[in-house]
Design a protein around this motif. Structure first.
Motif: not given
Lengths: 197, 197
Positions: B193-196, B153
């Motif tokens: 970097r989880s991008g949740k 994101h």
């Protein structure tokens, strides 16, 4: 009339006079700009004496600072909604709405420029406005921590640096304010709970 | 001497004169402050004519703007290190070092205050400094994207808003600059970097 009621009504009259002065300072700046703002003009618009104004505030910038701080307290909600994500979203959306209100950006620009020119005012601006706004956001982050709803590495300070950093950068350096996509991007960045190092 | 060598040496002399003027403007501001800075003083220190200075820059603020932009280009590395995390870390650490350099904070404060006072200068400040700094950070984020190393994101714009928002907020509103723990916190926030969602 007892002493107590006399004191209470005196306090109320003082409070009304203060509010009239804050409103006058804000409206005059929105209408005609900060350079033309004078303590005399503020006193006249508010129906107060110049000496009354100087008794409470040392400069016109200090009046505006308090007007803005009050406006922000009233317009930007920190109410408990049961989730950090929802509360941060509301805080950011309310801030975006406040920024778009006529006169707010010019007043903020004037105050920050004054804070660069005058180091004493910068300290009063920090204490009376910036720290107060940080404390508002802190209540949300602290509540999230108490609820177990806070991303592990997020501190109240980091949240405040990111949110108010972005707001001030936009206000001072760009013609763009906070748009919906900004609110989403910042909220997503700060609520991500992965905690990966 | 051919026309080509004459043009080349003329260009070199011009470049030397420009650098002398930029250095003089920066040094004089660091020594005596922005309010006392004059184009005459800059020209005298640089051994240049006042007309030469005005041929290249409309105001003293524009000279400082270019001096700072050049300093930032030289001091804040965007070199490829094979990882977004390492490059962002270097970018933030180099920025912290630059901010701690004598004179940099007063010059930045003066330029931003001038940008509030003068809307034309604000546009030149955006184009000549702020956008240029954003572009430097953008090269790092774009390289991360090409490498598959960028958090899903994170956009170049969001990274720039967070990094420069924080830097400017600290410079303008506080007495604290970027410390090691700030660098770590911001780097962690932006490289997660989880991008949740």
């Amino acid at each position: 009339m007892t002493n107590a009621t006399r004191t209470a009504s005196g306090r109320r009259r003082n409070e009304e006079a203060r509010l009239a002065i804050l409103t006058a300072a804000y409206e005059l700046t929105a209408e005609a700009g900060y350079p033309d703002l004078t303590v005399e003009g503020i006193a006249a618009r508010a129906g107060a004496g110049k000496q009354t104004v100087y008794r409470w505030w040392p400069t016109k910038a200090d009046i505006l600072l308090e007007a803005l701080a009050l406006k922000a307290d009233l317009k930007v909600s920190t109410a408990d909604q049961g989730s950090f994500r929802a509360e941060l979203d509301t805080f950011l959306r309310d801030s975006a709405t406040l920024l778009a209100f006529p006169g707010v950006v010019p007043v903020l620009r004037s105050l920050m420029a004054e804070a660069q020119r005058d180091a004493d005012f910068r300290r009063r601006f920090q204490d009376g406005f910036l720290t107060r706004r940080r404390a508002a956001l802190e209540t949300i982050v602290d509540r999230a921590a108490a609820r177990g709803d806070k991303p592990p590495h997020l501190t109240p300070d980091l949240a405040a640096d990111v949110v108010f950093g972005l707001v001030w950068y936009r206000v001072l350096a760009t013609e763009r304010l906070l748009e919906d996509e900004d609110v989403t991007a910042i909220r997503r960045l700060l609520t991500d709970r992965s905690g990966k190092e």
